[in-house]
Design a protein around this motif. Sequence first.
Motif, PDB file in Angstrom:
ATOM      1  N   SER A  94       0.775  -1.312   0.029  1.00 40.86           N
ATOM      2  CA  SER A  94       0.013   0.017   0.229  1.00 40.86           C
ATOM      3  C   SER A  94       0.879   1.177  -0.157  1.00 40.86           C
ATOM      4  CB  SER A  94      -1.059  -0.118   1.394  1.00 40.86           C
ATOM      5  OG  SER A  94      -1.360   1.283   1.590  1.00 40.86           O
ATOM      6  N   ILE A  95       0.582   2.323  -0.731  1.00 40.04           N
ATOM      7  CA  ILE A  95       1.210   3.498  -0.500  1.00 40.04           C
ATOM      8  C   ILE A  95       0.401   4.661  -0.228  1.00 40.04           C
ATOM      9  CG2 ILE A  95       2.386   2.741  -2.971  1.00 40.04           C
ATOM     10  CD1 ILE A  95       0.732   5.314  -4.170  1.00 40.04           C
ATOM     11  N   THR A  96      -0.560   4.160   0.766  1.00 40.08           N
ATOM     12  CA  THR A  96      -1.671   5.080   1.132  1.00 40.08           C
ATOM     13  C   THR A  96      -1.513   5.276   2.737  1.00 40.08           C
ATOM     14  OG1 THR A  96      -3.183   4.677  -0.480  1.00 40.08           O
ATOM     15  CG2 THR A  96      -3.922   5.862   1.515  1.00 40.08           C
ATOM     16  N   SER A  97      -1.115   6.235   3.238  1.00 39.29           N
ATOM     17  CA  SER A  97      -0.419   6.236   4.705  1.00 39.29           C
ATOM     18  C   SER A  97      -1.524   5.635   5.769  1.00 39.29           C
ATOM     19  CB  SER A  97       0.128   7.715   5.013  1.00 39.29           C
ATOM     20  OG  SER A  97      -1.088   8.658   4.900  1.00 39.29           O
ATOM     21  N   PRO A  98      -2.941   6.214   5.506  1.00 37.69           N
ATOM     22  CA  PRO A  98      -3.594   6.007   6.600  1.00 37.69           C
ATOM     23  C   PRO A  98      -4.261   4.407   6.642  1.00 37.69           C
ATOM     24  CG  PRO A  98      -4.688   7.849   5.283  1.00 37.69           C
ATOM     25  CD  PRO A  98      -3.682   7.191   4.648  1.00 37.69           C
ATOM     26  N   ILE A  99      -4.010   3.711   5.968  1.00 32.78           N
ATOM     27  CA  ILE A  99      -4.128   2.099   5.677  1.00 32.78           C
ATOM     28  C   ILE A  99      -2.963   1.572   6.522  1.00 32.78           C
ATOM     29  CG2 ILE A  99      -4.502   0.212   4.534  1.00 32.78           C
ATOM     30  CD1 ILE A  99      -6.403   2.516   3.876  1.00 32.78           C
ATOM     31  N   THR A 100      -3.558   0.867   7.724  1.00 29.81           N
ATOM     32  CA  THR A 100      -2.631   0.487   8.344  1.00 29.81           C
ATOM     33  C   THR A 100      -2.205  -1.288   7.928  1.00 29.81           C
ATOM     34  OG1 THR A 100      -4.277  -0.712   9.978  1.00 29.81           O
ATOM     35  CG2 THR A 100      -3.573   1.401  10.525  1.00 29.81           C
ATOM     36  N   ILE A 101      -1.065  -1.501   8.409  1.00 32.98           N
ATOM     37  CA  ILE A 101      -0.423  -2.968   8.278  1.00 32.98           C
ATOM     38  C   ILE A 101      -1.408  -3.869   8.843  1.00 32.98           C
ATOM     39  CG2 ILE A 101       1.252  -4.440   8.717  1.00 32.98           C
ATOM     40  CD1 ILE A 101       2.501  -2.751   6.701  1.00 32.98           C
ATOM     41  N   ALA A 102      -1.954  -3.785   9.993  1.00 31.91           N
ATOM     42  CA  ALA A 102      -2.889  -4.621  10.851  1.00 31.91           C
ATOM     43  C   ALA A 102      -4.020  -4.878   9.912  1.00 31.91           C
ATOM     44  CB  ALA A 102      -3.280  -3.938  12.140  1.00 31.91           C
ATOM     45  N   PHE A 103      -4.505  -3.841   9.346  1.00 28.09           N
ATOM     46  CA  PHE A 103      -6.056  -3.878   8.498  1.00 28.09           C
ATOM     47  C   PHE A 103      -5.644  -4.646   7.242  1.00 28.09           C
ATOM     48  CE2 PHE A 103      -7.933  -2.338   4.762  1.00 28.09           C
ATOM     49  CZ  PHE A 103      -9.498  -2.459   5.294  1.00 28.09           C
ATOM     50  N   LEU A 104      -4.518  -4.459   6.613  1.00 28.05           N
ATOM     51  CA  LEU A 104      -4.507  -5.312   5.412  1.00 28.05           C
ATOM     52  C   LEU A 104      -3.811  -6.872   5.706  1.00 28.05           C
ATOM     53  CD1 LEU A 104      -2.068  -2.604   3.400  1.00 28.05           C
ATOM     54  CD2 LEU A 104      -4.506  -3.477   3.013  1.00 28.05           C
ATOM     55  N   GLU A 105      -3.446  -6.990   6.846  1.00 31.07           N
ATOM     56  CA  GLU A 105      -2.836  -8.357   7.416  1.00 31.07           C
ATOM     57  C   GLU A 105      -4.208  -9.080   7.669  1.00 31.07           C
ATOM     58  OE1 GLU A 105       1.808  -8.312   8.495  1.00 31.07           O
ATOM     59  OE2 GLU A 105       0.302  -8.099  10.033  1.00 31.07           O
ATOM     60  N   ASP A 106      -5.245  -8.297   8.251  1.00 29.10           N
ATOM     61  CA  ASP A 106      -6.583  -8.905   8.630  1.00 29.10           C
ATOM     62  C   ASP A 106      -7.317  -9.294   7.552  1.00 29.10           C
ATOM     63  OD1 ASP A 106      -8.516  -9.583  10.835  1.00 29.10           O
ATOM     64  OD2 ASP A 106      -9.602  -7.901  10.025  1.00 29.10           O
ATOM     65  N   GLN A 107      -7.337  -8.486   6.271  1.00 24.89           N
ATOM     66  CA  GLN A 107      -8.098  -8.667   5.267  1.00 24.89           C
ATOM     67  C   GLN A 107      -7.453  -9.742   4.185  1.00 24.89           C
ATOM     68  OE1 GLN A 107     -11.044  -7.327   4.783  1.00 24.89           O
ATOM     69  NE2 GLN A 107     -10.835  -6.608   7.187  1.00 24.89           N
ATOM     70  N   LEU A 108      -6.197  -9.731   4.219  1.00 23.77           N
ATOM     71  CA  LEU A 108      -5.476 -10.526   3.228  1.00 23.77           C
ATOM     72  C   LEU A 108      -4.579 -11.645   3.700  1.00 23.77           C
ATOM     73  CD1 LEU A 108      -4.762  -7.273   0.822  1.00 23.77           C
ATOM     74  CD2 LEU A 108      -6.569  -8.890   0.542  1.00 23.77           C
ATOM     75  N   SER A 109      -4.311 -12.505   3.124  1.00 21.77           N
ATOM     76  CA  SER A 109      -3.503 -13.734   3.276  1.00 21.77           C
ATOM     77  C   SER A 109      -1.978 -13.261   3.063  1.00 21.77           C
ATOM     78  CB  SER A 109      -4.051 -14.903   2.748  1.00 21.77           C
ATOM     79  OG  SER A 109      -3.982 -14.962   1.379  1.00 21.77           O
ATOM     80  N   SER A 110      -1.674 -12.456   2.257  1.00 23.12           N
ATOM     81  CA  SER A 110      -0.317 -12.288   1.599  1.00 23.12           C
ATOM     82  C   SER A 110       0.527 -11.537   2.619  1.00 23.12           C
ATOM     83  CB  SER A 110      -0.563 -11.020   0.371  1.00 23.12           C
ATOM     84  OG  SER A 110      -0.953  -9.916   0.943  1.00 23.12           O
ATOM     85  N   LYS A 111       1.676 -11.444   2.008  1.00 28.11           N
ATOM     86  CA  LYS A 111       2.673 -10.478   2.733  1.00 28.11           C
ATOM     87  C   LYS A 111       2.301  -9.136   2.419  1.00 28.11           C
ATOM     88  CE  LYS A 111       6.132 -14.247   1.511  1.00 28.11           C
ATOM     89  NZ  LYS A 111       7.431 -14.477   0.673  1.00 28.11           N
ATOM     90  N   ILE A 112       2.717  -8.408   3.693  1.00 34.69           N
ATOM     91  CA  ILE A 112       1.995  -6.813   3.398  1.00 34.69           C
ATOM     92  C   ILE A 112       3.306  -5.888   3.744  1.00 34.69           C
ATOM     93  CG2 ILE A 112       0.654  -5.259   4.522  1.00 34.69           C
ATOM     94  CD1 ILE A 112      -0.892  -7.261   3.043  1.00 34.69           C
ATOM     95  N   LYS A 160       4.045   4.032  13.600  1.00 30.54           N
ATOM     96  CA  LYS A 160       3.444   5.001  14.673  1.00 30.54           C
ATOM     97  C   LYS A 160       3.858   6.443  14.100  1.00 30.54           C
ATOM     98  CE  LYS A 160       6.754   4.878  18.281  1.00 30.54           C
ATOM     99  NZ  LYS A 160       7.016   4.665  19.850  1.00 30.54           N
ATOM    100  N   PHE A 161       4.756   6.347  13.460  1.00 32.58           N
ATOM    101  CA  PHE A 161       5.467   7.834  13.109  1.00 32.58           C
ATOM    102  C   PHE A 161       5.111   7.935  11.312  1.00 32.58           C
ATOM    103  CE2 PHE A 161       8.479   7.266  16.265  1.00 32.58           C
ATOM    104  CZ  PHE A 161       7.998   8.219  17.372  1.00 32.58           C
ATOM    105  N   THR A 162       4.182   7.244  10.876  1.00 31.74           N
ATOM    106  CA  THR A 162       3.677   7.254   9.526  1.00 31.74           C
ATOM    107  C   THR A 162       3.370   8.737   9.034  1.00 31.74           C
ATOM    108  OG1 THR A 162       2.844   4.968   9.360  1.00 31.74           O
ATOM    109  CG2 THR A 162       2.090   6.586   7.966  1.00 31.74           C
ATOM    110  N   ARG A 163       2.374   9.353  10.140  1.00 29.65           N
ATOM    111  CA  ARG A 163       1.989  10.722   9.434  1.00 29.65           C
ATOM    112  C   ARG A 163       3.052  11.841   9.520  1.00 29.65           C
ATOM    113  NH1 ARG A 163      -0.556  11.553   5.937  1.00 29.65           N
ATOM    114  NH2 ARG A 163       1.197  13.132   5.409  1.00 29.65           N
ATOM    115  N   ILE A 164       3.886  11.880  10.481  1.00 27.40           N
ATOM    116  CA  ILE A 164       4.730  12.917  10.830  1.00 27.40           C
ATOM    117  C   ILE A 164       5.907  12.836   9.706  1.00 27.40           C
ATOM    118  CG2 ILE A 164       6.121  11.856  12.600  1.00 27.40           C
ATOM    119  CD1 ILE A 164       5.623  15.716  11.606  1.00 27.40           C
ATOM    120  N   SER A 165       6.247  11.130   9.516  1.00 31.14           N
ATOM    121  CA  SER A 165       7.302  11.017   8.208  1.00 31.14           C
ATOM    122  C   SER A 165       6.712  11.720   6.920  1.00 31.14           C
ATOM    123  CB  SER A 165       7.592   9.562   8.400  1.00 31.14           C
ATOM    124  OG  SER A 165       8.189   9.163   9.559  1.00 31.14           O
TER     125      SER A 165
END
Length: 269
Positions: A94-112, A160-165
């Motif tokens: 994902s290149i979209t900052s508000p989308i969390t790793i946890a959300f994607l790992e919960d929805q998809l079986s792939s590496k994230i 946790k520093f996604t936004r400021i980064s």
Amino acid sequence: MNIGFIGTGSMGSILIESFIQTGALSPEVIIASNRTSGKIDRLAEQFNGLVKANSNIEVVQLSQVIFLCIKPSEFKNVISEIQPYVKPSHIIISITSPITIAFLEDQLSSKIAKIIPSITNYVMSGPTLCIFGERMLQEDILQIENLMSFISEPIRVSEKFTRISSDISSCGPAFFSLILLKFIRAAVDETGIPYSDANRLACEMLLGTGKLLTTGGFTPGELQKRVSVPGGITAEGLKLLDLKLDGVFNQLIHITHAKFEEDMAKVNG
């Protein structure tokens, strides 16, 4: 290995074009889809061999690594669409900052992974922020970082520093372009210098300043001291800017973080 792109808007197109121009990827290994077919047609005409997919599902079926270059509001629909076709061997980025790793790992079986690019990558410069999920193997991480190194400086950051980064690396070019534009316009309005001359001087100055702060080894504070002489013209200007800008960037961060939290609640909630 085929690399897929779901979404070829501004940033998706920049990534595709930059990867091809640097030789990181050949057009033949890129499979792309977009809601607006005209954008894919333009890329396919520009880069002979690039594969125009008929659907997001086809991108997943034909690719091993898939970049999700879509807006936060589009994620739930796209994830729901591709979910049955995603395999554990896939790497979804994902290149979209508000989308969390946890959300994607919960929805998809792939590496994230989450990679936040910058418009500066268009000229093969600037950082890309790299955040990797727990399913990513070390060889997967090195593979993705190597790919991104063709167009940027990959920098691992804590989620946790996604936004400021992102404020600094991705929004920063727009923020400082606004400041530069106001400087240029003031120069024109106050002195009558031709806009083209002021613009060229300002842009070349910014380029040189960036080099001093990276390869030149200066810190921002050191650079100010080297340019500014006590009681001199630069020192007087710095006094004004220090006064007028006091707290401005704190307010800016509050605004970007508030919007970020709003987007996260909509997508991850």
